[in-house]
Design a protein around this motif. Structure first.
Motif, PDB file in Angstrom:
ATOM      1  N   ALA A  69     -98.618  23.733 -59.781  1.00  0.00           N
ATOM      2  CA  ALA A  69     -97.730  24.871 -60.041  1.00  0.00           C
ATOM      3  C   ALA A  69     -98.395  26.181 -59.653  1.00  0.00           C
ATOM      4  O   ALA A  69     -97.756  27.075 -59.068  1.00  0.00           O
ATOM      5  CB  ALA A  69     -97.342  24.890 -61.523  1.00  0.00           C
ATOM      6  N   ARG A  70     -99.693  26.302 -59.952  1.00  0.00           N
ATOM      7  CA  ARG A  70    -100.408  27.530 -59.595  1.00  0.00           C
ATOM      8  C   ARG A  70    -100.505  27.689 -58.077  1.00  0.00           C
ATOM      9  O   ARG A  70    -100.323  28.777 -57.535  1.00  0.00           O
ATOM     10  CB  ARG A  70    -101.796  27.512 -60.225  1.00  0.00           C
ATOM     11  CG  ARG A  70    -102.579  28.800 -60.007  1.00  0.00           C
ATOM     12  CD  ARG A  70    -103.785  28.897 -60.926  1.00  0.00           C
ATOM     13  NE  ARG A  70    -104.705  27.793 -60.735  1.00  0.00           N
ATOM     14  CZ  ARG A  70    -104.862  26.784 -61.594  1.00  0.00           C
ATOM     15  NH1 ARG A  70    -104.142  26.742 -62.711  1.00  0.00           N
ATOM     16  NH2 ARG A  70    -105.727  25.812 -61.354  1.00  0.00           N
ATOM     17  N   GLU A  72     -98.442  26.390 -55.859  1.00  0.00           N
ATOM     18  CA  GLU A  72     -97.102  26.707 -55.355  1.00  0.00           C
ATOM     19  C   GLU A  72     -96.768  28.175 -55.571  1.00  0.00           C
ATOM     20  O   GLU A  72     -96.164  28.825 -54.707  1.00  0.00           O
ATOM     21  CB  GLU A  72     -96.072  25.821 -56.057  1.00  0.00           C
ATOM     22  CG  GLU A  72     -96.145  24.357 -55.637  1.00  0.00           C
ATOM     23  CD  GLU A  72     -95.150  23.502 -56.390  1.00  0.00           C
ATOM     24  OE1 GLU A  72     -94.576  24.019 -57.389  1.00  0.00           O
ATOM     25  OE2 GLU A  72     -94.934  22.337 -55.993  1.00  0.00           O
ATOM     26  N   LEU A  73     -97.174  28.712 -56.705  1.00  0.00           N
ATOM     27  CA  LEU A  73     -96.943  30.133 -56.968  1.00  0.00           C
ATOM     28  C   LEU A  73     -97.718  31.003 -55.982  1.00  0.00           C
ATOM     29  O   LEU A  73     -97.183  31.979 -55.432  1.00  0.00           O
ATOM     30  CB  LEU A  73     -97.353  30.468 -58.405  1.00  0.00           C
ATOM     31  CG  LEU A  73     -97.213  31.937 -58.823  1.00  0.00           C
ATOM     32  CD1 LEU A  73     -95.759  32.390 -58.698  1.00  0.00           C
ATOM     33  CD2 LEU A  73     -97.718  32.138 -60.243  1.00  0.00           C
ATOM     34  N   GLN A  74     -98.985  30.642 -55.736  1.00  0.00           N
ATOM     35  CA  GLN A  74     -99.781  31.390 -54.760  1.00  0.00           C
ATOM     36  C   GLN A  74     -99.180  31.294 -53.368  1.00  0.00           C
ATOM     37  O   GLN A  74     -99.164  32.273 -52.614  1.00  0.00           O
ATOM     38  CB  GLN A  74    -101.218  30.866 -54.756  1.00  0.00           C
ATOM     39  CG  GLN A  74    -101.984  31.142 -56.047  1.00  0.00           C
ATOM     40  CD  GLN A  74    -103.377  30.537 -56.032  1.00  0.00           C
ATOM     41  OE1 GLN A  74    -103.753  29.839 -55.084  1.00  0.00           O
ATOM     42  NE2 GLN A  74    -104.152  30.791 -57.076  1.00  0.00           N
ATOM     43  N   ARG A  76     -95.991  30.858 -52.616  1.00  0.00           N
ATOM     44  CA  ARG A  76     -94.802  31.719 -52.565  1.00  0.00           C
ATOM     45  C   ARG A  76     -95.189  33.187 -52.448  1.00  0.00           C
ATOM     46  O   ARG A  76     -94.540  33.958 -51.726  1.00  0.00           O
ATOM     47  CB  ARG A  76     -93.944  31.486 -53.810  1.00  0.00           C
ATOM     48  CG  ARG A  76     -93.209  30.155 -53.812  1.00  0.00           C
ATOM     49  CD  ARG A  76     -92.142  30.122 -54.884  1.00  0.00           C
ATOM     50  NE  ARG A  76     -92.716  30.194 -56.217  1.00  0.00           N
ATOM     51  CZ  ARG A  76     -93.066  29.135 -56.934  1.00  0.00           C
ATOM     52  NH1 ARG A  76     -92.906  27.917 -56.434  1.00  0.00           N
ATOM     53  NH2 ARG A  76     -93.568  29.276 -58.146  1.00  0.00           N
ATOM     54  N   GLU A  77     -96.259  33.576 -53.150  1.00  0.00           N
ATOM     55  CA  GLU A  77     -96.712  34.965 -53.059  1.00  0.00           C
ATOM     56  C   GLU A  77     -97.197  35.286 -51.639  1.00  0.00           C
ATOM     57  O   GLU A  77     -96.906  36.357 -51.096  1.00  0.00           O
ATOM     58  CB  GLU A  77     -97.826  35.210 -54.070  1.00  0.00           C
ATOM     59  CG  GLU A  77     -97.351  35.178 -55.521  1.00  0.00           C
ATOM     60  CD  GLU A  77     -98.496  35.351 -56.502  1.00  0.00           C
ATOM     61  OE1 GLU A  77     -99.659  35.343 -56.039  1.00  0.00           O
ATOM     62  OE2 GLU A  77     -98.233  35.496 -57.713  1.00  0.00           O
ATOM     63  N   LYS A  78     -97.954  34.349 -51.033  1.00  0.00           N
ATOM     64  CA  LYS A  78     -98.433  34.568 -49.668  1.00  0.00           C
ATOM     65  C   LYS A  78     -97.270  34.623 -48.684  1.00  0.00           C
ATOM     66  O   LYS A  78     -97.268  35.445 -47.757  1.00  0.00           O
ATOM     67  CB  LYS A  78     -99.407  33.454 -49.273  1.00  0.00           C
ATOM     68  CG  LYS A  78    -100.700  33.450 -50.066  1.00  0.00           C
ATOM     69  CD  LYS A  78    -101.474  34.741 -49.892  1.00  0.00           C
ATOM     70  CE  LYS A  78    -102.781  34.720 -50.658  1.00  0.00           C
ATOM     71  NZ  LYS A  78    -103.528  35.994 -50.527  1.00  0.00           N
ATOM     72  N   LYS A  80     -94.291  35.601 -49.328  1.00  0.00           N
ATOM     73  CA  LYS A  80     -93.636  36.898 -49.528  1.00  0.00           C
ATOM     74  C   LYS A  80     -94.430  38.013 -48.852  1.00  0.00           C
ATOM     75  O   LYS A  80     -93.853  38.925 -48.234  1.00  0.00           O
ATOM     76  CB  LYS A  80     -93.495  37.189 -51.022  1.00  0.00           C
ATOM     77  CG  LYS A  80     -92.737  38.477 -51.330  1.00  0.00           C
ATOM     78  CD  LYS A  80     -92.582  38.673 -52.821  1.00  0.00           C
ATOM     79  CE  LYS A  80     -91.775  39.939 -53.105  1.00  0.00           C
ATOM     80  NZ  LYS A  80     -92.405  41.138 -52.542  1.00  0.00           N
TER      81      LYS A  80
END
Length: 226
Positions: A69-70, A72-74, A76-78, A80
């Motif tokens: 999950a972490r 995947e969050l990173q 998505r941030e990259k 963006k």
């Protein structure tokens, strides 16, 4: 022995065999209790081991899920950040393109304005030439026509000076300068001092500041020893 005594003896034997309190009652299986205790111990160990394993497995899955999950969050941030960077680049590129087009249009307009200024500067010269031609007749004095042409020529040269143009008019005897003069021929000279000097001016040159607009066309002297 009587029948009654035999019956009593048999009852005593049966009672002895079936009485659990008899010392011989447990003699047939001396390790029964030990085996049961060991079985209970093994069962307890297996239950505790299974309980620990079942407790450890959910923790490992939870850690893996948290890491995924972490990540995947990173990710998505990259993504963006990449999208924002590309969008900003496209905006800058579009602004640069518009600025370049605007600058090109302004330069073209400025060139047209400068052309207009140059052309307008010679309107008066053209008017004077037209008047000279209009009033000139076969019976007009030659001196008057020549004087009128001289005046128009002077006016024309003054307009060139106003526009920032300067003439290049080398005089005979002046050293030949290849940066300002264009030699179209050579003339044999007998004086060594006149070698590589201007002998004759054929056409006036022009320059604006340090920019050469047109070199002066000249004949150059060449000394040849006998």
């Amino acid at each position: 022995m009587t029948t009654s005594e035999n019956n009593d003896t048999k009852q005593e034997q049966d009672s002895t065999e079936t009485d659990p309190r008899s010392p011989d009652a447990g003699a047939e299986h001396p390790n029964a209790e030990t085996d049961q205790s060991e079985n209970k111990t093994d069962t307890g160990d297996q239950q505790r081991s299974g309980s620990q394993q079942s407790t450890a497995e959910p923790d490992l899955h939870a850690i893996c899920n948290a890491r995924v999950a972490r990540l995947e969050l990173q990710l998505r941030e990259k993504e963006k950040q990449v999208d924002d960077t590309l969008r900003a680049y496209r905006n800058v590129d579009e602004e640069f393109r518009r600025a370049r087009e605007r600058l090109t249009r302004e330069q073209e307009k400025e060139i047209e304005r400068q052309k207009g200024k140059v052309i307008a500067a010679f309107f008066e010269v053209a008017d004077n030439l037209e008047r000279s031609v209009t009033f000139a007749t076969p019976s007009s004095p030659v001196e008057g026509i020549i004087e009128g042409m001289r005046m128009v020529h002077n006016q024309f040269m003054n307009k060139l000076v106003e526009l920032g143009a300067n003439t290049i008019q080398p005089v005979p005897g002046q050293p030949f300068d290849p940066d300002l003069h264009e030699a179209v021929g050579v003339v044999a000279v007998t004086d060594p001092a006149k070698h590589q000097t201007v002998v004759q001016l054929l056409r006036v040159g022009y320059r604006a500041g340090d920019t050469l607009l047109r070199p002066a066309m000249v004949m150059v002297g060449q000394f040849a020893a006998n």
